[in-house]
Design a protein around this motif. Structure first.
Motif, PDB file in Angstrom:
ATOM      1  N   ASP A 111      -9.519   4.337   2.692  1.00 25.77           N
ATOM      2  CA  ASP A 111      -9.099   4.633   1.322  1.00 25.77           C
ATOM      3  C   ASP A 111      -8.272   3.495   0.744  1.00 25.77           C
ATOM      4  O   ASP A 111      -8.347   3.213  -0.469  1.00 25.77           O
ATOM      5  N   PHE A 112      -7.452   2.853   1.573  1.00 20.69           N
ATOM      6  CA  PHE A 112      -6.699   1.677   1.115  1.00 20.69           C
ATOM      7  C   PHE A 112      -7.650   0.580   0.622  1.00 20.69           C
ATOM      8  O   PHE A 112      -7.427  -0.014  -0.441  1.00 20.69           O
ATOM      9  N   SER A 125       0.829  -1.206   0.000  1.00 19.47           N
ATOM     10  CA  SER A 125       0.000   0.000   0.000  1.00 19.47           C
ATOM     11  C   SER A 125       0.861   1.252   0.000  1.00 19.47           C
ATOM     12  O   SER A 125       1.704   1.448   0.885  1.00 19.47           O
ATOM     13  N   GLU A 163      -5.057   0.968  12.306  1.00 21.57           N
ATOM     14  CA  GLU A 163      -5.779   0.954  11.033  1.00 21.57           C
ATOM     15  C   GLU A 163      -7.280   0.736  11.186  1.00 21.57           C
ATOM     16  O   GLU A 163      -8.086   1.391  10.514  1.00 21.57           O
ATOM     17  N   LEU A 194      -0.623   4.158   0.336  1.00 22.46           N
ATOM     18  CA  LEU A 194      -1.314   4.994   1.322  1.00 22.46           C
ATOM     19  C   LEU A 194      -0.858   4.687   2.742  1.00 22.46           C
ATOM     20  O   LEU A 194      -0.655   5.599   3.555  1.00 22.46           O
ATOM     21  N   LEU A 195      -0.683   3.413   3.067  1.00 23.11           N
ATOM     22  CA  LEU A 195      -0.343   2.997   4.424  1.00 23.11           C
ATOM     23  C   LEU A 195       1.142   2.723   4.595  1.00 23.11           C
ATOM     24  O   LEU A 195       1.608   2.531   5.727  1.00 23.11           O
ATOM     25  N   ASN A 214     -10.195   4.564  10.753  1.00 24.95           N
ATOM     26  CA  ASN A 214      -9.076   5.277  10.154  1.00 24.95           C
ATOM     27  C   ASN A 214      -9.413   5.587   8.699  1.00 24.95           C
ATOM     28  O   ASN A 214      -9.541   4.670   7.880  1.00 24.95           O
ATOM     29  N   VAL A 256      -7.629   6.747   6.294  1.00 29.44           N
ATOM     30  CA  VAL A 256      -6.594   6.323   5.347  1.00 29.44           C
ATOM     31  C   VAL A 256      -6.728   4.823   5.069  1.00 29.44           C
ATOM     32  O   VAL A 256      -6.578   4.374   3.922  1.00 29.44           O
TER      33      VAL A 256
END
Length: 417
Positions: A270-271, A188, A261, A190-191, A265, A267
């Motif tokens: 979005d993942f 990821s 996570e 993003l993460l 969360n 983010v």
């Protein structure tokens, strides 16, 4: 069956909470009063009961018809251990006391008795601590054949005390079915981490061109090895109680990633939406219909599933939450003593517009925070006239009940019940 706490015409009935108590076993009390010779003979007969899978020892309480005395028994011929009965998911439950087993006089028998509701279900192991070295090991109950996962004992197995009325066993592997489990990794951006993804494909996947319904589940190890979802899907599909579907199991990269996570969360949301789902769609034929797309999990996973579906109901139209942590705020310190109950997501269900969601919830009567916030969420869903169902079981914050409720929840969410 999920029947006892179903919302009907905006009328909600919650079960009464029955607490656990330290207790004394009538059988053990009788043993303590015997002379040494009679005691040895009675212990020998008692062990025959244990060898037949008759432990924990269950004795009906003479005063309260809805309680039993449950005695956990371990045999230690070395007498070099401190022995504890560690119950899964009790968190801060003072009624269990120190959980240590007592030695019966100078015998090899160690025991601990609790008075528990007669429909309780929970997982436990014995913790053996060497009195000299302090080394500790965890072992399942050698006298209990009911295990999680089913079958042979593994290093991660738990013993199960289940006093509920026996339902259908969907967890055991019953049929020789050619389903498969794919494994791959996703990195990821993003993460900034990489995790394993496991994908269950039904037996007929290679023989059809159709797009399949799908369920996404957090905490892959738990749902693969404790709830035993692949076996459940194989059995339900084979017996015609569920249309063939795909399941995606999402791993946690590390122990710390989970607590960062999963609790609402954005983010991580979005993942799931912009990285994981496109990858799954590129590899497998999955539906675009939100009403055939389920997201689920347990504890923080149940919270994450509900939060993501609330934000993205055009993608996820079905939610499965086991003991969801709906008490949680969006910001929380790591110190348990400073945890606060905020019911953040519950308030959003109350204040924001109704989402296109069908929701299944469950929680244990013995898990205070999840029970209280789960009940409040059920009331909010009822007030907004959601299509939802909830179930309360007599147990704690562990997966021994989730593995039993999962099949019924899945059939409900897919319209097969």
């Amino acid at each position: 069956m999920i029947t006892s706490c179903v919302n009907e015409k905006n009328r909600i009935e919650f079960k009464a909470v029955q607490h656990i108590y330290n207790s004394a076993s009538p059988a053990i009390l009788s043993l303590q009063r015997m002379n040494d010779e009679d005691k040895r003979g009675t212990i020998s007969k008692l062990m025959e009961v244990g060898e037949d899978g008759g432990f924990p020892l269950i004795e009906r309480d003479t005063l309260y018809s809805d309680y039993v005395h449950a005695t956990f028994i371990y045999i230690d011929t070395t007498h070099k251990h401190e022995i504890e009965c560690k119950v899964s998911g009790i968190l801060d439950e003072p009624r269990f006391g120190d959980q240590k087993l007592y030695q019966l006089d100078s015998s090899d028998l160690y025991y601990r008795t609790y008075m528990v509701p007669d429909d309780v279900c929970f997982a436990y192991v014995f913790a053996l601590t060497d009195k000299t070295t302090g080394d500790r090991e965890f072992v399942t109950d050698p006298f209990n054949k009911e295990l999680m996962p089913k079958g042979e004992r593994k290093s991660f197995s738990w013993s199960i005390l289940d006093l509920t009325t026996n339902g259908t066993d969907w967890n055991s592997k019953k049929y020789d079915i050619d389903s498969r489990l794919d494994t791959f990794q996703i990195s990821s951006d993003l993460l900034d981490n990489t995790r394993d993804i496991y994908v269950y494909l039904p037996a007929d996947y290679e023989n059809r061109d159709d797009k399949y319904p799908i369920i996404y589940l957090f905490d892959s190890f738990s749902y693969l090895n404790r709830v035993e979802v692949p076996n459940i899907l194989d059995n339900l599909i084979y017996e015609g109680k569920l249309d063939p579907m795909i399941a995606v199991f999402i791993d946690n990269p590390s122990g710390t990633s989970r607590k960062n996570e999963l609790p609402m969360n954005p983010v991580f949301k979005d993942f799931i939406i912009s990285e994981l789902i496109p990858l799954i769609k590129s590899k497998y034929r999955i539906t675009d219909n939100s009403h055939e797309t389920i997201i689920g999990g347990m504890s923080y996973g149940g919270l994450a599933a509900t939060y993501i579906a609330f934000e993205c109901d055009s993608i996820f139209g079905r939610v499965l939450s086991h003991s969801g942590s709906f008490w949680r705020d969006t910001v929380l310190t790591d110190n348990y003593n400073t945890w606060i109950r905020n019911d953040y997501l519950v308030k959003r269900f109350q204040k924001e517009g109704k989402k296109d969601l069908k929701i299944y919830l469950d929680w244990g009567l013995q898990e205070e925070w999840c029970k209280d916030s789960g009940r409040r969420l059920a009331q909010a869903l009822s007030a907004e006239e959601y299509d939802y169902r909830f179930f309360e079981f007599n147990g704690w914050h562990d997966l021994s009940n989730a593995r039993k409720t999962f099949p019924e929840a899945l059939m409900y969410l897919t319209g097969n019940q």
